[in-house]
Design a protein around this motif. Structure first.
Motif, PDB file in Angstrom:
ATOM      1  N   TRP A   1       7.993  46.015  47.993  1.00  0.00           N
ATOM      2  CA  TRP A   1       7.762  44.604  47.733  1.00  0.00           C
ATOM      3  C   TRP A   1       6.283  44.377  47.432  1.00  0.00           C
ATOM      4  CZ3 TRP A   1      11.164  41.534  46.106  1.00  0.00           C
ATOM      5  CH2 TRP A   1      10.937  40.159  46.030  1.00  0.00           C
ATOM      6  N   MET A   2       5.983  43.629  46.356  1.00  0.00           N
ATOM      7  CA  MET A   2       4.619  43.532  45.854  1.00  0.00           C
ATOM      8  C   MET A   2       4.122  42.099  45.731  1.00  0.00           C
ATOM      9  SD  MET A   2       4.629  46.605  43.014  1.00  0.00           S
ATOM     10  CE  MET A   2       5.535  45.660  41.793  1.00  0.00           C
ATOM     11  N   ALA A   3       4.781  41.156  46.381  1.00  0.00           N
ATOM     12  CA  ALA A   3       4.396  39.748  46.260  1.00  0.00           C
ATOM     13  C   ALA A   3       3.956  39.211  47.619  1.00  0.00           C
ATOM     14  CB  ALA A   3       5.557  38.915  45.726  1.00  0.00           C
ATOM     15  N   PRO A   4       3.034  38.239  47.626  1.00  0.00           N
ATOM     16  CA  PRO A   4       2.632  37.631  48.903  1.00  0.00           C
ATOM     17  C   PRO A   4       3.785  36.923  49.615  1.00  0.00           C
ATOM     18  CG  PRO A   4       1.068  37.077  47.158  1.00  0.00           C
ATOM     19  CD  PRO A   4       2.251  37.712  46.492  1.00  0.00           C
ATOM     20  N   GLU A   5       4.696  36.316  48.818  1.00  0.00           N
ATOM     21  CA  GLU A   5       5.858  35.673  49.416  1.00  0.00           C
ATOM     22  C   GLU A   5       6.879  36.747  49.779  1.00  0.00           C
ATOM     23  OE1 GLU A   5       4.862  35.060  46.279  1.00  0.00           O
ATOM     24  OE2 GLU A   5       3.596  33.319  46.711  1.00  0.00           O
ATOM     25  N   PRO A   6       7.534  36.628  50.922  1.00  0.00           N
ATOM     26  CA  PRO A   6       8.454  37.690  51.352  1.00  0.00           C
ATOM     27  C   PRO A   6       9.698  37.767  50.482  1.00  0.00           C
ATOM     28  CG  PRO A   6       8.616  35.791  52.811  1.00  0.00           C
ATOM     29  CD  PRO A   6       7.458  35.525  51.910  1.00  0.00           C
ATOM     30  N   MET A   7      10.318  38.926  50.494  1.00  0.00           N
ATOM     31  CA  MET A   7      11.611  39.104  49.844  1.00  0.00           C
ATOM     32  C   MET A   7      12.697  38.658  50.819  1.00  0.00           C
ATOM     33  SD  MET A   7      14.477  41.217  49.821  1.00  0.00           S
ATOM     34  CE  MET A   7      14.124  42.929  50.140  1.00  0.00           C
ATOM     35  N   LEU A   8      13.548  37.750  50.365  1.00  0.00           N
ATOM     36  CA  LEU A   8      14.572  37.172  51.225  1.00  0.00           C
ATOM     37  C   LEU A   8      15.951  37.613  50.755  1.00  0.00           C
ATOM     38  CD1 LEU A   8      13.196  33.526  51.546  1.00  0.00           C
ATOM     39  CD2 LEU A   8      12.794  35.480  53.067  1.00  0.00           C
ATOM     40  N   PRO A   9      16.737  38.261  51.603  1.00  0.00           N
ATOM     41  CA  PRO A   9      18.097  38.627  51.228  1.00  0.00           C
ATOM     42  C   PRO A   9      18.900  37.398  50.823  1.00  0.00           C
ATOM     43  CG  PRO A   9      17.461  39.715  53.261  1.00  0.00           C
ATOM     44  CD  PRO A   9      16.383  38.709  52.964  1.00  0.00           C
ATOM     45  N   GLY A  10      19.724  37.555  49.801  1.00  0.00           N
ATOM     46  CA  GLY A  10      20.551  36.467  49.326  1.00  0.00           C
ATOM     47  C   GLY A  10      19.919  35.664  48.210  1.00  0.00           C
TER      48      GLY A  10
END
Length: 637
Positions: A344-353
């Motif tokens: 993951w490469m973004a400041p905002e988290p990766m969210l399932p769904g």
């Protein structure tokens, strides 16, 4: 001009660059990266390689001497080789690498493309970019510091990107008096860590990039080291490429129709060979045909191989478009679900769904991370439970796609198995990953074709199906207006139903909390339920805070164009807090209700809602009439 050791150095003439390339065009090409932690000497090493292999022209050397004097980074007045690679002003000012810098050079034995990748943790995405096309990694370690966290992180990314050959460059040995014990300790420490990564070969070399020890030849300062210097090793190392054993892999980038008499399919061959007359399969459809010609700008070819940009023509008129893959031999996988490793490469988290876009060569598909099986601690390689991935975290995930994807496992073919993840709203690249294998859980699940369709169900009700999505802060008045709209539709003899956020949480979403991950899943479930109402020919009124634009965009994509109506119930937070009909703001202010939207959890207002309702200026009755008027204008009722 003398080199660092004071020897006379004969410089190459300032020759024409095209002639220079032509001289080396038949040589084998090795792509490699330099990586490691900050200040380990990556840029200096590449600069030294270019200098010692006599790849610099007179004007470059003059500029290097001038820049080295001005930079003041070399205390003894010598040359600062990192300046040959660090091109950005910010890089030179800070003495670090930010962007990926690519350099081409050649020796009598081989051509090289080297990528100097950044060491800072916040530029991990750039390091992954450089590793994605490399055959080998030169991993630098400062002899004074040993194996660091960033060393381990870069090693894991190297492994993730399919690199199996690593040169462990123990740099700055001059600063530890070329102590063999220091070298042996670092090598043993690294090999123990690397065992669990699948790195096939680790070649350790003691060196000083600044002074040239063991760069192009053996150093007198390390008589205890019996191996090759770096450049001779790079000239002779042989890299095994798994994709060489595959059949043809030709992702179609463009359907070439210059006139009515010609239809070709253009792209770059990702693996294998293609010959005139070969029988090939077009995926995902599975139709077969024969190659009738291989066309290039310079004329037709009898055979073409990996890396060549060509246009293929086929014997049959079959469905081929951008994103199709023309293949031969063992055909690639076609699946709508897959397991993958994701960085993951973004400041905002990766969210399932949450819906993102996956891009793989010329293919693109909507994708949801349906499950994070675990994330990986890059220091210990421990598998950890996770509900999200944060910046620079690595995870093993299951993916669900909205269309079939054609791919090879990344371990077999990097071109056909490596992907990026893009935010659908901002078009920013937020992650990258490698496909491991297809999930066959959907192989026996098919859409059941029904005798009565959506249009027929709606026609008997005298309406068009629609999904009205009411969004706004808690206390904005969503449920009040939606309930009034339903009542008016009922009085008109129309078939409507309200899906209310609170009611859904009593049943369908009773197992979910209010974290960002749970909010995303809550909206996914509600949107899927609402889609069934639309398919039944009804007008469904969905009343949810639904704080994220991405999930509202996902819901819009579930129904046909014109069937989704976003209704923004626009009420300032201050007014919502005054109303506070359920006492939620008071609880949140008291700390009894964490993750409350508008206070400690963000709300993203719509940017282009079909209907905007101002509850401060008009009463609910008037607003409900505005919604009814819109439905009449659109022919929904």
């Amino acid at each position: 001009m003398p080199d660092i050791a004071g020897n006379d150095m004969k410089l190459p003439p300032a020759e024409d660059f095209e002639a220079y390339l032509h001289r080396n065009e038949n040589k084998d090409l090795l792509r490699f990266i330099t990586c490691g932690s900050v200040d380990d000497g990556k840029s200096t090493l590449i600069g030294r390689l270019l200098y010692d292999s006599r790849q610099l022209f007179d004007d470059q050397l003059s500029a290097l001497e001038k820049d080295s004097t001005h930079s003041g980074s070399v205390s003894d007045g010598g040359l600062d080789f990192s300046l040959l690679v660090d091109g950005l002003a910010a890089e030179r000012e800070q003495g670090i690498t930010i962007d990926v810098a690519y350099r081409f050079f050649a020796t009598d034995k081989r051509k090289f493309i080297v990528a100097d990748t950044p060491g800072h943790e916040q530029y991990t995405r750039n390091m992954a970019t450089g590793a994605s096309t490399a055959d080998l990694a030169v991993l630098l370690i400062d002899a004074r510091k040993g194996v660091l966290e960033q060393t381990r992180r870069h090693s894991f990314i190297v492994s993730l990107m399919g690199i199996r050959d690593v040169v462990l460059a123990i740099n700055k040995m001059d600063l530890v008096d070329f102590d063999q014990k220091v070298f042996d300790t670092i090598v043993a420490d690294y090999r123990q860590f690397a065992q669990g990564l699948g790195i096939r070969h680790v070649t350790a070399i003691p060196m000083s990039a600044r002074n040239g020890d063991n760069i192009t030849g053996a150093s007198e300062n390390t008589p205890w080291y019996k191996g090759e210097a770096l450049l001779p090793f790079l000239e002779t190392v042989r890299i095994e490429r798994p994709e060489d054993s595959l059949g043809l892999r030709f992702p179609v980038q463009w359907v070439n129709r210059p006139n009515l008499d010609f239809r070709g399919y253009s792209g770059t061959i990702a693996a294998g060979l293609v010959r005139k007359g070969d029988t090939v399969t077009v995926l995902p459809g599975g139709r077969t045909s024969q190659v009738t010609s291989i066309v290039t700008q310079d004329g037709e070819l009898e055979v073409a191989g990996a890396g060549e940009a060509v246009t293929l023509t086929l014997a049959h008129e079959i469905d081929v478009s951008r994103g199709s893959v023309i293949a031969s031999g063992a055909v690639p996988v076609v699946a709508e679900q897959a397991a993958a490793h994701i960085l993951w490469m973004a400041p905002e988290p990766m969210l399932p769904g949450r819906f993102y876009e996956l891009r793989l060569h010329s293919q693109s598909a909507g994708v949801q991370i349906s499950e994070i099986k675990h994330k990986i601690n890059v220091n210990s390689l421990e598998k950890l439970a996770a509900k999200r991935l944060e910046l620079n975290e690595l995870g093993v995930c299951n993916l669900t796609l909205d269309r079939p994807l054609v791919f090879d496992p990344y371990s077999q073919n990097r071109m056909m198995g490596g992907f990026i993840i893009v935010d659908r709203l901002t078009n920013a690249t937020v992650g990258c990953g490698t496909l491991d294998f297809a999930l066959r859980r959907d192989a026996n699940v098919h859409w059941q074709q029904l005798e009565v369709d959506k249009q027929q169900r709606a026609a008997i009700k005298g309406q068009k199906p629609a999904m009205l999505w009411f969004t706004g802060l808690s206390g904005a008045g969503k449920s009040t207006v939606a309930s009034l709209v339903e009542k008016k539709l009922f009085s008109l003899g129309r078939h409507a139903y309200v899906l209310d956020g609170d009611n859904i949480r009593h049943g369908l979403s009773r197992d979910l909390g209010f974290t960002d991950e749970d909010r995303v899943e809550n909206i996914r479930r509600a949107a899927e339920a609402a889609r069934l109402f639309v398919d039944a020919g009804m007008i469904v009124l969905v009343s949810f805070i639904s704080p994220f634009r991405s999930e509202r965009q996902m819901a819009r994509g579930l129904v046909a164009p014109g069937e989704f109506v976003e209704v923004y119930v626009s009420t300032p937070q201050s007014e919502c807090e005054k109303r506070d009909p359920k006492g939620l703001y008071a609880k949140a202010r008291a700390g009894d209700l964490p993750h409350f939207t508008g206070l400690d959890s963000k709300y993203e207002p719509p940017e282009n809602a079909e209907i905007v309702l101002d509850t401060c200026a008009k009463d609910p009755e008037t607003l409900s009439n505005e919604v009814i008027a819109y439905l009449r204008e659109q022919g929904i009722i």
